[in-house]
Design an enzyme around this catalytic site. Structure first.
Site, PDB file in Angstrom:
ATOM      1  N   THR A   5      42.958 105.037  46.514  1.00  0.00           N
ATOM      2  CA  THR A   5      42.046 104.275  47.380  1.00  0.00           C
ATOM      3  C   THR A   5      42.734 103.837  48.673  1.00  0.00           C
ATOM      4  OG1 THR A   5      41.010 103.472  45.376  1.00  0.00           O
ATOM      5  CG2 THR A   5      40.497 102.268  47.386  1.00  0.00           C
ATOM      6  N   VAL A   6      43.930 103.237  48.544  1.00  0.00           N
ATOM      7  CA  VAL A   6      44.597 102.704  49.740  1.00  0.00           C
ATOM      8  C   VAL A   6      45.128 103.845  50.619  1.00  0.00           C
ATOM      9  CG1 VAL A   6      46.407 101.160  50.575  1.00  0.00           C
ATOM     10  CG2 VAL A   6      45.166 100.592  48.491  1.00  0.00           C
ATOM     11  N   LYS A  42      52.871  95.131  45.777  1.00  0.00           N
ATOM     12  CA  LYS A  42      53.208  93.711  45.575  1.00  0.00           C
ATOM     13  C   LYS A  42      54.041  93.482  44.315  1.00  0.00           C
ATOM     14  CE  LYS A  42      48.831  94.106  43.757  1.00  0.00           C
ATOM     15  NZ  LYS A  42      47.433  94.143  43.840  1.00  0.00           N
ATOM     16  N   ILE A  56      44.028  90.845  55.489  1.00  0.00           N
ATOM     17  CA  ILE A  56      44.381  89.618  56.226  1.00  0.00           C
ATOM     18  C   ILE A  56      45.825  89.748  56.740  1.00  0.00           C
ATOM     19  CG2 ILE A  56      44.686  87.113  56.057  1.00  0.00           C
ATOM     20  CD1 ILE A  56      42.807  87.156  53.618  1.00  0.00           C
ATOM     21  N   GLY A  65      31.449  97.154  39.350  1.00  0.00           N
ATOM     22  CA  GLY A  65      32.634  97.733  40.007  1.00  0.00           C
ATOM     23  C   GLY A  65      33.445  96.721  40.791  1.00  0.00           C
ATOM     24  N   GLU A  69      38.294  95.444  37.487  1.00  0.00           N
ATOM     25  CA  GLU A  69      38.838  96.520  36.651  1.00  0.00           C
ATOM     26  C   GLU A  69      38.403  96.252  35.205  1.00  0.00           C
ATOM     27  OE1 GLU A  69      41.637  98.615  37.659  1.00  0.00           O
ATOM     28  OE2 GLU A  69      41.831  97.792  39.677  1.00  0.00           O
ATOM     29  N   LYS A 102      51.832  88.033  44.638  1.00  0.00           N
ATOM     30  CA  LYS A 102      51.613  87.815  46.074  1.00  0.00           C
ATOM     31  C   LYS A 102      52.290  86.523  46.537  1.00  0.00           C
ATOM     32  CE  LYS A 102      47.343  90.499  45.808  1.00  0.00           C
ATOM     33  NZ  LYS A 102      45.917  90.429  45.444  1.00  0.00           N
ATOM     34  N   GLY A 110      40.099  96.587  48.892  1.00  0.00           N
ATOM     35  CA  GLY A 110      39.158  97.583  49.384  1.00  0.00           C
ATOM     36  C   GLY A 110      39.841  98.567  50.310  1.00  0.00           C
TER      37      GLY A 110
HETATM   38  N1  HSE Z   1      43.069  93.245  42.409  1.00  0.00           N
HETATM   39  C1  HSE Z   1      43.253  92.446  43.576  1.00  0.00           C
HETATM   40  C2  HSE Z   1      42.124  91.409  43.658  1.00  0.00           C
HETATM   41  C3  HSE Z   1      43.248  93.209  44.857  1.00  0.00           C
HETATM   42  O1  HSE Z   1      41.245  91.348  42.803  1.00  0.00           O
HETATM   43  O2  HSE Z   1      42.185  90.642  44.598  1.00  0.00           O
HETATM   44  C4  HSE Z   1      44.496  93.988  45.107  1.00  0.00           C
HETATM   45  O3  HSE Z   1      45.573  93.157  45.326  1.00  0.00           O
END
Ligand code: HSE
Length: 438
Positions: free
Chosen positions: A13-14, A105, A136, A187, A190, A205, A302
């Protein structure tokens, strides 16, 4: 005009998002860099699936070494995630003199110190804007516009999945399980969303933000973390009655020689700016000693937002390469030789107000037994609510306390949970005013 060559390892995705930005905004990026930025190779084990972005098949390879070993590639972008393989690719790329961009991360939180040291030893740059807060630009802000400040207070909503779940629970009072089921079906989460809801993702993070703020990689395992899985709509409703909102927060506070670092559900005042960050949005509220409060808000996940963050790093590195800039930009915005190690203040030594929900039988004298134990542990009560009436059955007894010490709170709760008038495990939520006060 020079041509900067980029290799992307990981086309999920990324990776697809980053490629899409580089392709769609190529002209804009060229004018911002002063050189063209081209993807020379993309490595992924799956070179057949459609990623929803047109890609020349000739760019794709299943062999990441074709990127790492290619002398023409200036910037290696690691987007495979995971620990072992990703770490090996990054270390090898740096040894070969390549600048590296990563969104990983977990890797930075757990092995950041090795990567930061290696980048400085090899004289290359390591950038990681996408690792915290998706789109961000918080890393850039901390390294750049805020770099004159000591960071007194950092409060983040850093996990969109948990924030989505808590927003839905706070508005509709659905139980946790029902919200998660719907979020997975739509969706937004996960299946199962374990690392999102147990606080691990936010703690990863937070470890990165702390490393940047204080210039030293903290030990990730020392960050206290607690997820949102045991929160109930009742607790959210009681919190609202007291004028609070429940959020999963990542908190860091400068305490001199030590730093306070924790991730857990927090009751914050309903008029705090973070109380209004809802659904899958992320936000980071910071207080610097000169700048005062600052707020960053946006999409934390996203394809397009995260792709935007990855490409911002590629642009930054490409500018330096195009300008033939010499000299290292230290990955944590502090030079290694200047770095001091910092330690995390033990959780048990912290003090703050608490919310408790006791499940107790509805009988005369029960409240005084519970408050007696709290008093013996130096915990002072500010408000009490008891709702419902069940003869000889359990009722919720809800309390807010003044500032109390975490160690005393844990001891008191374990005594109370063993009392014969208490029918279930006590629920505890920590309360925070949301400003630096110490
Ligand atoms: N899974 C993370 C979230 C996004 O739900 O914010 C990716 O770091």
């Amino acid at each position: 005009m020079s041509n900067i060559k980029v290799g992307i390892i990981g086309f999920g995705t990324v990776g697809a998002g980053a490629y899409e930005v580089l392709r769609e905004n190529a002209d804009l990026i060229r004018s911002r860099v002063g050189a063209s930025v081209a993807v020379k190779r993309i490595a992924d084990l799956d070179v057949d699936s459609d990623r929803g972005v047109p890609v020349d098949k000739g760019l794709l390879t299943t062999n990441a070494e074709e990127i790492i070993d290619d002398p023409e590639i200036d910037v290696v972008v690691e987007l495979i995630g995971g620990l072992t393989q990703a770490k090996e690719y990054i270390l090898c790329a740096m040894e070969k003199g390549k600048h590296v961009v990563t969104a990983n991360k977990a890797l930075l939180a757990e092995y950041g110190h090795e990567l930061y040291d290696m980048a400085e030893r090899c004289g290359v740059n390591l950038e990681f804007e996408a690792s915290v807060g998706g789109g961000i630009p918080i890393i850039g802000a901390m390294k750049g516009g805020l770099s004159a400040n000591r960071f007194r207070n950092i409060m983040g909503i850093l996990n969109g999945t948990s924030n989505y779940i808590l927003t839905k629970m706070s508005r509709y009072y659905w139980p946790y399980e029902k919200v998660v089921k719907e979020a997975v079906e739509l969706g937004y989460a996960e299946d199962p969303p374990t690392l999102d809801v147990d606080g691990t993702d936010a703690a990863h993070k937070l470890a990165i933000l702390i490393s940047l703020a204080y210039g030293s990689a903290v030990s990730f395992k020392d960050i206290y973390k607690e997820g949102i899985t045991s929160l109930t709509p009742d607790d959210i409703r009681f919190a609202q009655e007291f004028g609070y909102c429940v959020k999963l927060l990542a908190l860091a506070r400068d305490r001199g020689e030590e730093v306070e670092a924790r991730v857990h559900p927090v009751m914050i005042p309903q008029d705090h700016i973070l109380a209004n960050v809802n659904w899958a949005y992320n936000a980071i509220y910071l207080e610097g000693d000169f700048v005062g409060p600052n707020l960053y808000y946006g999409l934390g996940a996203g394809r397009r937002p995260t792709g935007s963050a990855v490409v911002s790093d590629i642009i930054e590195l490409s500018r330096r390469i195009a300008n033939k800039e010499k000299g290292l930009q230290p990955p944590l915005a502090h030079y290694g030789r200047e770095r001091k190690s910092i330690s995390i203040k033990p959780m048990k030594s912290l003090t703050m107000p608490y919310y408790f929900r006791f499940s107790a039988v509805d009988r005369p004298g029960v409240l005084s037994k519970i408050s007696g134990v709290l008093g013996q542990h130096n915990i002072s009560i500010t408000s009490v609510i008891q709702k419902g009436r069940e003869v000889n059955g359990p009722v919720p007894v809800v309390m807010l306390t003044h500032e109390a010490c975490e160690e005393n709170v844990m001891k008191a709760i374990s005594v109370i949970d063993n009392m014969d008038v208490v029918t279930d495990k006590t629920i505890l939520i920590r309360v925070d005013k949301g400003i630096s006060d110490k």
